[in-house]
Design a protein around this motif. Structure first.
Motif, PDB file in Angstrom:
ATOM      1  N   TYR A  67     -17.651  -4.787  54.061  1.00  0.00           N
ATOM      2  CA  TYR A  67     -19.081  -5.110  54.097  1.00  0.00           C
ATOM      3  C   TYR A  67     -19.837  -4.072  54.915  1.00  0.00           C
ATOM      4  O   TYR A  67     -20.921  -3.619  54.530  1.00  0.00           O
ATOM      5  N   ALA A  75     -20.176  -1.068  52.860  1.00  0.00           N
ATOM      6  CA  ALA A  75     -21.224  -1.225  51.850  1.00  0.00           C
ATOM      7  C   ALA A  75     -22.609  -1.079  52.474  1.00  0.00           C
ATOM      8  O   ALA A  75     -23.500  -0.446  51.892  1.00  0.00           O
ATOM      9  N   THR A 119     -26.729  -0.101  46.294  1.00  0.00           N
ATOM     10  CA  THR A 119     -26.955  -1.484  46.697  1.00  0.00           C
ATOM     11  C   THR A 119     -25.626  -2.211  46.671  1.00  0.00           C
ATOM     12  O   THR A 119     -24.659  -1.747  46.070  1.00  0.00           O
ATOM     13  N   ILE A 120     -25.598  -3.369  47.364  1.00  0.00           N
ATOM     14  CA  ILE A 120     -24.392  -4.180  47.329  1.00  0.00           C
ATOM     15  C   ILE A 120     -24.555  -5.161  46.167  1.00  0.00           C
ATOM     16  O   ILE A 120     -25.560  -5.870  46.115  1.00  0.00           O
ATOM     17  N   ARG A 152     -18.118  -9.906  46.294  1.00  0.00           N
ATOM     18  CA  ARG A 152     -18.989  -8.731  46.217  1.00  0.00           C
ATOM     19  C   ARG A 152     -18.262  -7.471  46.663  1.00  0.00           C
ATOM     20  O   ARG A 152     -18.879  -6.399  46.728  1.00  0.00           O
ATOM     21  N   CYS A 153     -16.982  -7.583  46.970  1.00  0.00           N
ATOM     22  CA  CYS A 153     -16.276  -6.495  47.634  1.00  0.00           C
ATOM     23  C   CYS A 153     -15.669  -5.530  46.612  1.00  0.00           C
ATOM     24  O   CYS A 153     -15.058  -5.939  45.628  1.00  0.00           O
TER      25      CYS A 153
END
Lengths: 345, 314
Positions: A261, A264, A281-282, A301-302
C-alpha cells in the motif's frame, strides 16, 4: 493485536497511543473504524499519520483529544498516554484542562476554523487566559506575541481584525498561533496544509518546523499527502482501513517501503520529471468498515496479492498481524520477506 | 460601524414619508364621509358642508396631506373626530401600556426560549429535542385569544391567583401593575417564545457543527462557554430577526389580547378608532406603529453589525 508495537530503544515518548479501537454506530450495528492503532511521538519529533480518506487517521487524532462525537462514536479499547497521564477515561473537565494547554490541534479548513464573530487576537487571548488564568492585558500581549511569532506583520493591529479580513494562509498562521499559545507538549495537525496553495503550503510547513524547534513540541501530522510527510516528518505511520499497515522512519518508508500500500501511495505521487506520464492511481476503493475483506485488508487492490493473502494468519485471528522487521520498521504484509517493493523515484 | 449605523438611519426617512403618504391616501379612500357622521343624523346639507370645511376635507388631497404631515413632524397628529383628545395625546396615553405589555411578553418569551432552544440544539434528535419541538408546534398553532381565555379560566376564575381583566398603571402600584400583566404577558409571550425557540434550536444546532466550535473545544474552552459565547453569538442573527418581527408586531398593539384582558393599549385604541371611523386617529396610530416597526428594524440591523462583523463593511 498489536499491543507491543512501540519500537524498543526509543526514549520515553510524549504521546503514546496503544492498540486504540474506535467504533461508530451504523444502521447495521457497530463498525470498527480504528482497529488496534498504535504509535508514539517523542519530544520535538514529527510523526506522520498517512492514509486515504476513511482510513481512520482523523478519527484517531480526534480520539486523542476526546473530541469524537458520542454518539455515534465510542472508544472501545486501547490506551492514549500523555506522559504519565492516561487520557482515555478522563472526565470531560479534566480533558478540557489538557486540551489547548498540553495537547493542541489545528485543522484542515483555515477558512472556517476560526470564529467569524470575534477578533483573531481575542480568540487566542481567550485560550491563553483560560489555561494560564492571567490578566486580560497579559493574555492580549501573548496573543500579539504569538501572531508575531507566526509571521503576521503588524501583529498588534492585526490582532484586532476579524478572520474574514485574513487570507487563507494568514488564517492558518493564526490557527497555529492559537494552538501554540500555551506551549503544548503535543500538536495534532489534521491536514493543516491540504486546503492551501503550494507556496503557502511550503510556508506553513516551514513555520511548523520552526515552532516545533522553538517549543520542542511533538507533532502528529495527519495527512494523505506523502509529499508533505517527506517534507516535515521524522517517522510515519501508514494507515489503511482502520489499521496501521506500515511504520518506518521517513527515509526507509520512501526508499524501501515494506508494504504494497505504501508502494502504491508512492507510485501515485506526481513526478516532476514525469512529463507525459499519466498519474498512477490505486485501483479500486478502500473498503468500508462494515465490509472488510478477510485476511489482508488491502489484498483486493494489491498488485502483489496471492491467494494466501486472503487468509488470516495464525498470529491474528481476524487478519494479518503487524510485524516488526527491525527496531524501527514494521509491516502488515504477508509477503513482506519475499517482496522487493519500489520506493520513491 | 458608525457609518453603517448612519446609513441605516438615513434610509428610514424616505421610508417613513412613503408610509405616511400611503396611509393618508388609503384612509381617505375608505367609503363613507366622516363629515356626515360627525354632523349628526338630522343634519342638513349646509351643516354637512360646513363640517367638511371645518375638517379641511374640501381642500385638495395634497394640501390636506401637507397640512397633516407638517403638523405630524411637530408632533401634532390632529384632533380625534369623536373625543376631545388630540391623536398625539391618546397615543401617548396608550403607548406606555403596550410597551409594558410587550416588554413583559418578550421577557417571558426569552426566559423560556433561550434555555429551551439551547437544550434542544445540544440534544438534537433525542428526546429533549423532540419534547421542545412538540411544545413549540403547539405554541405556534395555539390562537392567542384561546390561550388567553384558557389562562383566565384556570388562573383567574377557577383558582383566583391573577386578576382576569384590567390594568393598573405603574405609577399607581408597582405590584398591582405586575400582577395585572402576568396573564396577558404569558398569553402573548408563549407564542413569541415558540417562534424564538424554534429559530434558536435550528440555528444553534447548525452552528454547533461548525469547524470553529470544534476549534474552541480543541482549545479546551469549557463546554458552557463554547455554547453560550462562541455558539450563541453566531446563532443569534436569525433569532434576533424573528425577535424583531415579534416586538414590532407587539408594539403595534396586540388587539385581541388587549381586548381579552381589558388592557387600554394601542391595539384597543386602534380597534375603537376603526369602529368609529375616526380617521385622524387611524392615521396617527398607523404612522406611529409603522415608525415603531422601522425603529425596531433599525435596532435589529444595528445588532447584525455587532453580531456579524462582515455586515459592517458592506
Amino acid at each position: 493485536m498489536t499491543a507491543m508495537s512501540v519500537a524498543p530503544g526509543t526514549e520515553a515518548p510524549v504521546l503514546e497511543v496503544t492498540d486504540l479501537r474506535v467504533q461508530f454506530a451504523t444502521d447495521r450495528g457497530w463498525a470498527t473504524v480504528v482497529d488496534g492503532v498504535s504509535f508514539s511521538v517523542g519530544r520535538a519529533e514529527t510523526v506522520g499519520v498517512v492514509g486515504e480518506s476513511g482510513s481512520g487517521k482523523t478519527v484517531t487524532s480526534l480520539a486523542v483529544l476526546g473530541l469524537l462525537p458520542s454518539p455515534p462514536a465510542r472508544v472501545v479499547g486501547g490506551s492514549i498516554r500523555l506522559g504519565d497521564t492516561e487520557l482515555l477515561g478522563l472526565r470531560r473537565r479534566e480533558l478540557e484542562e489538557i486540551r489547548g494547554d498540553e495537547v493542541a490541534m489545528i485543522f484542515q479548513e483555515p477558512m472556517t476554523s476560526l470564529n467569524p464573530a470575534f477578533p483573531v487576537g481575542d480568540q487566542i487571548a481567550e485560550v491563553f487566559r483560560r489555561h494560564r488564568r492571567c490578566s486580560r492585558s497579559r493574555a492580549r500581549a501573548r496573543a500579539v506575541e504569538m501572531l508575531g511569532k507566526v509571521g503576521i506583520p503588524d501583529a498588534a493591529r492585526r490582532a484586532r481584525a476579524y478572520p474574514h479580513e485574513f487570507s487563507g494562509g494568514m488564517r492558518q498562521r493564526a490557527m497555529i498561533a492559537l494552538a501554540m499559545c500555551c506551549d503544548p507538549r503535543v500538536l495534532l495537525a489534521d491536514e493543516p496544509t491540504t486546503a492551501l496553495d503550494g507556496t503557502i503550503q511550503a510556508q506553513i510547513l516551514d513555520l511548523m518546523r520552526s515552532m516545533r524547534d522553538e517549543f520542542d513540541t511533538a507533532i502528529v501530522f495527519v495527512t494523505h499527502d506523502l509529499g508533505v510527510v517527506a517534507d516535515i516528518c521524522d517517522r510515519a505511520v501508514v494507515m489503511y482501513a482502520g489499521q496501521v499497515v506500515e511504520k518506518a522512519p521517513i527515509d526507509d518508508l520512501y526508499y524501501h517501503p515494506r508494504h504494497p500500500y505504501t508502494e502504491a501511495l508512492l507510485g501515485a505521487l506526481p513526478q516532476l520529471d514525469g512529463g507525459t506520464e499519466v498519474l498512477a492511481t490505486i485501483p479500486g476503493t478502500a473498503p468500508t468498515p462494515g465490509a472488510l475483506p478477510a485476511g489482508c485488508r488491502f489484498h483486493p487492490r494489491c498488485a502483489h496479492a496471492r491467494p494466501e493473502c486472503a487468509h488470516p494468519t495464525e498470529s491474528a485471528a481476524d487478519g494479518v498481524a503487524l510485524r516488526w522487521l527491525s527496531d524501527s520498521v514494521a509491516s502488515r504484509c504477508v509477503r513482506v520477506d519475499e517482496l522487493r517493493l519500489r520506493g520513491a523515484r | 460601524m458608525i457609518t453603517y449605523a448612519l446609513r441605516r438611519i438615513a434610509m428610514i426617512i424616505p421610508l417613513i414619508i412613503m408610509v405616511s403618504f400611503g396611509v393618508y391616501a388609503l384612509v381617505l379612500m375608505i367609503p363613507g364621509d366622516p363629515a356626515i357622521t360627525i354632523a349628526g343624523e338630522n343634519a342638513t346639507e349646509e351643516q354637512i358642508q360646513a363640517t367638511r370645511e371645518r375638517l379641511g376635507l374640501t381642500d385638495s388631497f395634497f394640501v390636506q396631506y401637507w397640512n397633516w404631515i407638517s403638523g405630524a413632524v411637530r408632533g401634532d397628529l390632529g384632533q380625534s373626530l369623536f373625543s376631545s383628545q388630540t391623536v398625539t395625546g391618546a397615543i401617548l396615553d396608550r403607548f406606555p401600556v403596550t410597551l409594558a405589555l410587550t416588554a413583559a411578553a418578550v421577557t417571558v418569551a426569552l426566559l423560556i426560549a433561550v434555555p429551551a432552544g439551547i437544550i434542544a440544539a445540544l440534544h438534537r434528535g433525542r428526546w429533549p429535542d423532540r419534547a421542545v419541538t412538540l411544545l413549540t408546534s403547539i405554541g405556534i398553532s395555539m390562537p392567542s385569544f384561546w390561550l388567553g381565555i384558557l389562562l383566565v379560566m384556570v388562573l383567574a376564575l377557577a383558582t383566583p391567583i391573577f386578576p382576569a381583566v384590567g390594568y393598573t398603571p405603574l405609577s399607581e402600584s408597582v405590584l398591582g401593575w405586575a400582577h395585572n400583566l402576568v396573564l396577558p404577558a404569558f398569553t402573548l409571550g408563549l407564542a413569541v417564545c415558540a417562534e424564538i425557540t424554534r429559530q434558536l434550536r435550528g440555528s444553534l444546532s447548525d452552528v454547533l457543527h461548525q469547524d470553529y466550535i470544534r476549534t474552541a473545544r480543541a482549545a479546551g474552552l469549557r463546554g458552557r462557554i463554547v455554547v453560550v459565547k462562541h455558539g450563541m453569538k453566531n446563532a443569534a442573527v436569525p433569532v434576533v430577526t424573528v425577535l424583531g418581527f415579534q416586538v414590532g408586531f407587539l408594539l403595534g398593539g396586540s388587539v385581541v389580547v388587549e381586548r381579552v384582558f381589558g388592557i387600554p393599549g394601542l391595539g384597543d385604541l386602534a380597534i375603537r378608532a376603526v369602529l368609529e371611523r375616526d380617521i385622524p386617529m387611524i392615521q396617527g396610530i398607523v404612522v406611529v406603529s409603522a415608525a415603531i416597526v422601522m425603529l425596531v428594524n433599525l435596532v435589529v440591523d444595528l445588532s447584525y453589525g455587532y453580531l456579524n462583523p462582515k455586515v459592517r463593511q458592506s
